[in-house]
Design a protein around this motif. Structure first.
Motif, PDB file in Angstrom:
ATOM      1  N   ARG A  50      -6.900  -6.840   4.347  1.00 36.27           N
ATOM      2  CA  ARG A  50      -7.656  -5.595   4.162  1.00 36.27           C
ATOM      3  C   ARG A  50      -8.673  -5.752   3.041  1.00 36.27           C
ATOM      4  O   ARG A  50      -8.483  -5.265   1.935  1.00 36.27           O
ATOM      5  CB  ARG A  50      -6.674  -4.456   3.871  1.00 36.27           C
TER       6      ARG A  50
ATOM      7  N   PHE B 139       0.806  -1.230   0.000  1.00 35.96           N
ATOM      8  CA  PHE B 139       0.000   0.000   0.000  1.00 35.96           C
ATOM      9  C   PHE B 139       0.830   1.266   0.000  1.00 35.96           C
ATOM     10  O   PHE B 139       0.306   2.335  -0.238  1.00 35.96           O
ATOM     11  CB  PHE B 139      -0.925   0.018   1.222  1.00 35.96           C
TER      12      PHE B 139
ATOM     13  N   LEU C 283     -10.518   3.825  -1.917  1.00 37.11           N
ATOM     14  CA  LEU C 283     -11.619   4.307  -2.732  1.00 37.11           C
ATOM     15  C   LEU C 283     -11.842   5.780  -2.444  1.00 37.11           C
ATOM     16  O   LEU C 283     -11.930   6.183  -1.283  1.00 37.11           O
ATOM     17  CB  LEU C 283     -12.903   3.558  -2.379  1.00 37.11           C
TER      18      LEU C 283
ATOM     19  N   ASN D 264       3.874   1.644  -1.653  1.00 34.16           N
ATOM     20  CA  ASN D 264       4.807   1.677  -2.773  1.00 34.16           C
ATOM     21  C   ASN D 264       6.263   1.617  -2.336  1.00 34.16           C
ATOM     22  O   ASN D 264       7.123   2.257  -2.922  1.00 34.16           O
ATOM     23  CB  ASN D 264       4.582   2.940  -3.621  1.00 34.16           C
TER      24      ASN D 264
ATOM     25  N   ASN E 128     -12.107   5.916   1.634  1.00 35.01           N
ATOM     26  CA  ASN E 128     -12.180   4.672   2.412  1.00 35.01           C
ATOM     27  C   ASN E 128     -11.067   3.741   1.947  1.00 35.01           C
ATOM     28  O   ASN E 128     -10.986   3.390   0.786  1.00 35.01           O
ATOM     29  CB  ASN E 128     -13.554   4.015   2.196  1.00 35.01           C
ATOM     30  N   ASN E 129     -10.180   3.372   2.881  1.00 32.74           N
ATOM     31  CA  ASN E 129      -9.148   2.403   2.495  1.00 32.74           C
ATOM     32  C   ASN E 129      -9.270   1.100   3.282  1.00 32.74           C
ATOM     33  O   ASN E 129      -8.325   0.331   3.383  1.00 32.74           O
ATOM     34  CB  ASN E 129      -7.742   3.005   2.623  1.00 32.74           C
ATOM     35  N   GLY E 130     -10.439   0.865   3.843  1.00 32.92           N
ATOM     36  CA  GLY E 130     -10.671  -0.381   4.569  1.00 32.92           C
ATOM     37  C   GLY E 130     -10.371  -0.258   6.045  1.00 32.92           C
ATOM     38  O   GLY E 130     -10.904  -0.998   6.852  1.00 32.92           O
ATOM     39  N   VAL E 131      -9.479   0.643   6.412  1.00 34.60           N
ATOM     40  CA  VAL E 131      -9.156   0.856   7.823  1.00 34.60           C
ATOM     41  C   VAL E 131      -9.668   2.223   8.252  1.00 34.60           C
ATOM     42  O   VAL E 131     -10.312   2.369   9.280  1.00 34.60           O
ATOM     43  CB  VAL E 131      -7.629   0.757   8.047  1.00 34.60           C
TER      44      VAL E 131
ATOM     45  N   PHE F 102     -12.679  -5.013   2.099  1.00 31.82           N
ATOM     46  CA  PHE F 102     -13.763  -4.212   2.652  1.00 31.82           C
ATOM     47  C   PHE F 102     -14.875  -3.956   1.652  1.00 31.82           C
ATOM     48  O   PHE F 102     -14.699  -4.108   0.451  1.00 31.82           O
ATOM     49  CB  PHE F 102     -13.238  -2.896   3.240  1.00 31.82           C
TER      50      PHE F 102
ATOM     51  N   LEU G 146      -6.791   4.822  -6.108  1.00 32.31           N
ATOM     52  CA  LEU G 146      -7.064   3.379  -6.106  1.00 32.31           C
ATOM     53  C   LEU G 146      -5.820   2.611  -6.525  1.00 32.31           C
ATOM     54  O   LEU G 146      -5.471   1.594  -5.938  1.00 32.31           O
ATOM     55  CB  LEU G 146      -8.225   3.074  -7.052  1.00 32.31           C
ATOM     56  N   TYR G 147      -5.118   3.137  -7.521  1.00 32.78           N
ATOM     57  CA  TYR G 147      -3.960   2.413  -8.031  1.00 32.78           C
ATOM     58  C   TYR G 147      -2.793   2.445  -7.044  1.00 32.78           C
ATOM     59  O   TYR G 147      -2.168   1.432  -6.783  1.00 32.78           O
ATOM     60  CB  TYR G 147      -3.543   3.013  -9.373  1.00 32.78           C
ATOM     61  N   ARG G 148      -2.517   3.608  -6.500  1.00 28.34           N
ATOM     62  CA  ARG G 148      -1.305   3.738  -5.690  1.00 28.34           C
ATOM     63  C   ARG G 148      -1.540   3.398  -4.219  1.00 28.34           C
ATOM     64  O   ARG G 148      -0.660   2.910  -3.538  1.00 28.34           O
ATOM     65  CB  ARG G 148      -0.731   5.155  -5.814  1.00 28.34           C
ATOM     66  N   LYS G 149      -2.722   3.697  -3.682  1.00 32.50           N
ATOM     67  CA  LYS G 149      -2.947   3.530  -2.244  1.00 32.50           C
ATOM     68  C   LYS G 149      -4.021   2.499  -1.929  1.00 32.50           C
ATOM     69  O   LYS G 149      -4.355   2.297  -0.764  1.00 32.50           O
ATOM     70  CB  LYS G 149      -3.361   4.870  -1.624  1.00 32.50           C
ATOM     71  N   SER G 150      -4.603   1.896  -2.932  1.00 34.51           N
ATOM     72  CA  SER G 150      -5.695   0.928  -2.753  1.00 34.51           C
ATOM     73  C   SER G 150      -6.827   1.511  -1.907  1.00 34.51           C
ATOM     74  O   SER G 150      -7.382   0.844  -1.048  1.00 34.51           O
ATOM     75  CB  SER G 150      -5.207  -0.360  -2.106  1.00 34.51           C
TER      76      SER G 150
ATOM     77  N   TYR H 294     -11.916   5.610   7.368  1.00 38.39           N
ATOM     78  CA  TYR H 294     -13.092   6.010   6.623  1.00 38.39           C
ATOM     79  C   TYR H 294     -13.295   7.499   6.850  1.00 38.39           C
ATOM     80  O   TYR H 294     -13.298   7.960   7.989  1.00 38.39           O
ATOM     81  CB  TYR H 294     -14.271   5.205   7.152  1.00 38.39           C
TER      82      TYR H 294
ATOM     83  N   HIS I  93     -15.360  11.607  -0.218  1.00 39.37           N
ATOM     84  CA  HIS I  93     -15.482  10.335   0.492  1.00 39.37           C
ATOM     85  C   HIS I  93     -14.206   9.544   0.290  1.00 39.37           C
ATOM     86  O   HIS I  93     -13.728   9.394  -0.833  1.00 39.37           O
ATOM     87  CB  HIS I  93     -16.684   9.559  -0.043  1.00 39.37           C
TER      88      HIS I  93
ATOM     89  N   ASP J  88     -17.570  -0.987   0.613  1.00 43.24           N
ATOM     90  CA  ASP J  88     -17.910   0.422   0.761  1.00 43.24           C
ATOM     91  C   ASP J  88     -19.335   0.604   0.280  1.00 43.24           C
ATOM     92  O   ASP J  88     -19.633   0.425  -0.894  1.00 43.24           O
ATOM     93  CB  ASP J  88     -16.950   1.266  -0.072  1.00 43.24           C
TER      94      ASP J  88
ATOM     95  N   GLU K  54      -4.388  -5.122 -11.419  1.00 45.65           N
ATOM     96  CA  GLU K  54      -5.614  -4.540 -10.879  1.00 45.65           C
ATOM     97  C   GLU K  54      -6.765  -4.845 -11.825  1.00 45.65           C
ATOM     98  O   GLU K  54      -6.663  -4.651 -13.032  1.00 45.65           O
ATOM     99  CB  GLU K  54      -5.446  -3.030 -10.719  1.00 45.65           C
TER     100      GLU K  54
ATOM    101  N   LYS L 278      -7.290  -6.329  -6.386  1.00 47.72           N
ATOM    102  CA  LYS L 278      -5.888  -6.017  -6.660  1.00 47.72           C
ATOM    103  C   LYS L 278      -5.060  -7.223  -6.265  1.00 47.72           C
ATOM    104  O   LYS L 278      -5.209  -7.755  -5.167  1.00 47.72           O
ATOM    105  CB  LYS L 278      -5.445  -4.786  -5.882  1.00 47.72           C
TER     106      LYS L 278
END
Lengths: 262, 100
Positions: A159, A70, B73, A72, B88-91, A161, B67-71, B93, B86, A163, A201, A253
């Motif tokens: 991880r 996450f 939304l 990079n 949200n990265n799963g951890v 999730f 989305l591509y670099r940090k996964s 929000y 908005h 949304d 992806e 991903k």
């Protein structure tokens, strides 16, 4: 007269040898008891401490893998102290455990066959096998899982999730694969060197909200209940598959972590 | 005296044993918290809103890049009376609505 002297010097029954034997006997009994009961308890504690230590190591490794994925970060290394067992790298190509993701409307496989033959995602794992027997601690697909006496638990979750803040429900699945050029196994002190590779992806915008089924296959059923319990956080299930209803968008991903050395 | 020293060494050993994991997980959750990312996205959204450029391509780029670099939304909706960000990265929000 004679009575008085008897009262003062009453040493007729005292023997130094018997006293010594009694004391020696108590001492020997004490040593025997400690050897018989105490020593196995100590050894057992040592084995437990080794497993605990390795659980911590795995959680540390999980955060290293997270940094690779996450943040990079191109390269990470971690010094591991492995005692009471063997730590090994199980690469994805030899792994019999795999995941499948299926769109139940029309039964479409969502894991791309171009990158993953047979639409199966084999994660591989970093595995610790305890010499105590029947205890496995693994870093599998971004989660730390532990198997003990036929059951398994997830010590730290991946991880994944959902949304659902907007009008559409979005499911995000992060997969992590372990790869290496050689087979590594180690006991003692090792330096685990990891590098990240270009992720794949995939994202699907479904034409209508559909149920998505995630399956976990495990022929040895090592981490069966661990994944089942994790799947239960998404939707109720009794086996290692879960169906998540009315998903509009699926984002997956696939990261690959390459082990360069141990 | 000997007893006090031995008991205190025992307690210290327990604390040291626990502190390793606690220290690591705490520092990691601090590092994991995407404060800078959210601030960057906010700044960028405010900048293009005040510059009155066409937001659509920029919004799509921000969403794809994050989305591509940090996964994570990201969903930005930018209408004349309301701005919604908005994340949200799963951890973590984060949801922000600005009425204008």
């Amino acid at each position: 007269m004679t009575k008085k002297s008897k009262k003062i010097h009453k040493e007729s029954g005292v023997s130094e040898t018997i006293g010594y034997i009694i004391l020696f006997g108590i001492m020997t009994t004490g040593i025997a008891l400690v050897t018989l009961y105490g020593y196995p308890v100590l050894l057992n504690e040592q084995a437990n401490a080794n497993v605990k230590n390795m659980e911590r190591n795995m959680i540390a490794l999980q955060s290293d893998v997270k940094s690779l994925n996450f943040k990079n970060v191109p390269y990470r290394e971690n010094t591991l102290q492995i005692s009471g067992g063997v730590f090994k790298v199980e690469k994805f190509s030899t792994d019999t455990k795999y995941f499948k993701v299926i769109n139940e409307t029309g039964n479409y496989q969502l894991i791309p066959a171009a990158s993953f033959p047979g639409n199966e995602f084999h994660p591989g794992q970093l595995l610790f096998i305890s010499e105590k027997g029947d205890i496995l601690v693994g870093l599998q697909n971004g989660a730390v899982v532990k198997r003990e006496q036929g059951g398994s638990t997830m010590l730290s979750e991946p991880r994944w999730f959902i949304d659902s803040s907007g009008s559409d429900k979005i499911l995000v699945l992060i997969f992590t694969q372990i790869d290496s050029d050689a087979d590594y196994a180690k006991s003692g002190i090792g330096i685990l060197q990891m590098s990240s590779e270009q992720p794949v992806e995939v994202s699907y915008l479904l034409s209508s909200a559909s149920p998505i089924r995630i399956e976990y296959h495990d022929t040895e059923s090592d981490y069966f209940s661990a994944w089942r319990n994790y799947f239960n956080t998404f939707s109720a299930t009794t086996d290692s598959t879960v169906t998540i209803p009315s998903v509009k968008k699926v984002i997956m991903k696939f990261y690959k972590v390459k082990i360069l050395g141990l | 005296m000997g007893l006090i020293i031995s008991v205190s060494i025992f307690l210290l050993a327990i604390i040291v044993n626990q502190s390793m994991l606690v220290g690591q997980t705490t520092s990691e959750s601090v590092l994991d918290f995407p404060k800078a990312e959210i601030q960057d996205i906010r700044n960028e959204v405010f900048r293009y809103r005040s510059a009155e450029v066409d937001p659509d391509p920029i919004q799509a780029d921000i969403e794809t890049l994050t989305l591509y670099r940090k996964s994570a939304l990201v969903d930005i909706s930018n209408t004349s009376e309301r701005l919604t960000i908005h994340y949200n990265n799963g951890v973590t929000y984060y949801h922000e609505v600005i009425q204008i």
